[in-house]
Design a protein around this motif. Structure first.
Motif: not given
Lengths: 277, 307
Positions: A95-96, A99-100, A159-160, A162-163, A167
């Motif tokens: 998930a990380y 997302s990133h 993921r939701q 982490f988003l 940033k």
């Protein structure tokens, strides 16, 4: 200011509680039956509060009788805890990344993850069985754990969350020279802690309740989990309903405790992720 | 590997960190991707291949015989499969019933009651308890002669209450009642979240215009939760196609296949009848149904949902 109660609202609340009772009665019946001697089970009118109590003997018969409930419990706790941990690790890492982290093929891979989400469990059990057989993982807890640990759902849900991390937080750490793994464990994970808790509780509940996978991938009696255990117990000792209910209560008690402790996380998590087991 | 040199020039650092990010990305997704490929994607493809064969997995791989579409043709002549598939279609009715009840309950719990969180927990209880436990309890509750449900019905004056799970006409409806009962809590929670996202001033404006409760429901609440309804409808329909454990424990498909569903027949064919190829063709019918629902979702969402 004095709190005032609205009469109409109280009435509606009572009505909803009455409807709610329909959702609780089977559980109340289950518990009360498990406390009774066998001859009182089907008495009518229903004795919601038993006249004759037989708690100790019923539960003693279940736990120390023919069926090894202690062992079922131990197997289930082991499989459930390890599956939850592995699933949490694997899902949060993916998930990380989704997302990133920037990498080629990211969207395509995420699409694949979403697609696997659609595939019904039952439609792939035969090949899963064949693959586990080739890997000599049939009839092992390890096989069961592996089957339960790779969840598209967990990846999607985490993921939701982490988003939601800015940033800049992660960028700042990167400029300070932290590696990706360190950023992940020391900054990103702590920021999504509530989501991790939610997913962990849900995964725990789903794995604890899992019936299909142990049914298919386990053979030996001494490896079986609680769901298989109570099903066998119920179908083979059918006539002893008070004992069957004592077994069922034993099987769901841990879940109820976990749910009551973590109900806020569970309910919010379900609402946010819109997830389904 | 995990540490970057602090002395590196800024321009080089940007480039390197993108590359490092890229490598790190692959490392981070690798466990999940490998797991999904080995345990989901390869099995899905294998199922498709096996569905064109006449094979039993207890005999070796060298015994595989390709027979083209014959398994699928056989499905059309298989009465048990046809009953199972028809039952799956009937089970779809569970979803709208669930949605109606849970939306009504959600609206009431959202606005008109005290003890909100208690009520949420109460309605959610069936969803978290194991389906095996639920099935065992309902077997007893529905028991024809001594079960509490029929005893109560008789006490209320119904001389011949239905035999529920033991009667071929009532068995499937009984299963459906239990499925509704189990699923309402989940829909309720999602609906409550959706209701809380509706801006309050819409209702205030409606109040000023003198709109009644029903008008507010049909003009504000219902359209604004329509994305949620759509989501719940689609996931609900898909999950009825997936339901297996409730049937397996509650009725084992009986009496006389009256509660058999495709997943259950698939399981019996694969693990008791040991017909791997034939079972795989059922698996693809199942997959086809789920894909169809998903496609309808993808195309239908824009058309039918009012944002």
């Amino acid at each position: 200011m004095k709190k005032t109660y609205d009469f109409g609202r109280i009435l509606v609340t009572l009505l909803m509680l009455l409807i709610g009772l329909l959702f609780l009665l089977p559980f109340i019946w289950m518990i009360s039956t498990s406390f009774k001697p066998e001859i009182d089970v089907f008495k009518y009118p229903i004795e919601w509060i038993p006249k004759n109590w037989q708690i100790y003997q019923n539960y003693h018969d279940v736990w120390f009788g023919e069926y090894p409930f202690g062992l079922y419990y131990w197997n289930t706790i082991k499989v459930t805890l390890i599956t939850t941990l592995v699933s949490l690790t694997v899902s949060s890492m993916a998930a990380y990344a989704f997302s990133h982290l920037a990498f080629k093929g990211r969207n395509f891979m995420f699409l694949i993850v979403l697609m696997t989400f659609m595939v019904p469990n039952t439609s792939i059990i035969v090949p899963q069985f064949l693959i586990l057989k080739e890997l000599h993982l049939i009839d092992t807890h390890l096989g069961l754990i592996i089957i339960g640990s790779f969840s598209a759902l967990g990846t999607f849900m985490l993921r939701q969350f982490f988003l939601g991390i800015h940033k800049e937080y992660l960028e700042a750490a990167r400029i300070d020279g932290a590696g990706q793994f360190k950023i992940f464990t020391t900054i990103a994970l702590p920021l999504v802690q509530p989501a991790l808790a939610t997913y962990a509780i849900l995964r725990f509940i789903w794995t604890w309740n899992d019936y299909v996978n142990p049914l298919i991938f386990l053979r030996s009696n001494n490896l079986e989990t609680i769901q298989i255990g109570i099903q066998k117990f119920a179908s083979e000792s059918g006539a002893f309903f008070s004992l069957v209910m004592a077994g069922t209560v034993s099987a769901i008690i841990p879940l109820i405790i976990i749910f009551i402790i973590g109900q806020k996380q569970v309910i919010e998590g379900i609402a946010l992720g819109g997830v389904k087991g | 590997m995990l540490k970057t040199e602090p002395s590196r020039k800024a321009s080089r650092r940007t480039k390197r960190s993108v590359e490092k990010g890229s490598l790190a990305g692959y490392i981070f997704v690798a466990p999940m991707m490998i797991g999904l490929i080995v345990l989901t994607i390869i099995p899905t493809i294998l199922t498709l291949i096996l569905s064109f064969t006449d094979w039993s997995f207890i005999s070796g791989f060298d015994k595989i015989r390709f027979i083209g579409l014959r398994n699928y043709a056989q499905l059309l002549d298989d009465d048990i499969f046809k009953i199972s598939f028809k039952n799956n279609l009937i089970l779809l009715l569970v979803v709208p019933v669930q949605l109606i009840f849970s939306l009504i309950f959600a609206v009431i719990i959202d606005k008109y009651v005290y003890l909100k969180s208690l009520l949420k927990i109460v309605f959610f209880m069936p969803y978290i308890s194991s389906i095996v436990a639920v099935a065992i309890v309902f077997q007893l509750l529905f028991s024809p002669s001594f079960g509490p449900i029929n005893q109560t019905l008789r006490a209320l004056g119904f001389a011949n209450p239905p035999k529920w799970l033991a009667d071929i006409h009532y068995a499937l409806p009984s299963v459906m009642i239990i499925l509704v009962w189990v699923g309402i809590g989940f829909c309720l929670i999602i609906y409550l979240a959706a209701l809380q996202a509706i801006p309050k001033d819409l209702y205030e404006a409606a109040d000023i215009d003198g709109a009644g409760t029903l008008t507010k429901f049909s003009k504000i609440t219902f359209p604004l939760v329509s994305p949620t309804t759509f989501f719940l409808l689609v996931t609900g329909l898909i999950s009825t196609f997936k339901s297996f454990d409730i049937i397996k424990v509650l009725t084992d498909g009986g009496p006389a296949h009256s509660t058999s569903v495709v997943t259950h027949y698939l399981y019996n064919t694969a693990f008791e009848g040991l017909k791997t190829g034939y079972a795989s063709s059922m698996a693809w019918v199942l997959l086809g149904c789920v894909m169809l629902i998903t496609l309808v979702q993808l195309y239908g969402q824009k058309k039918w949902v009012n944002y």
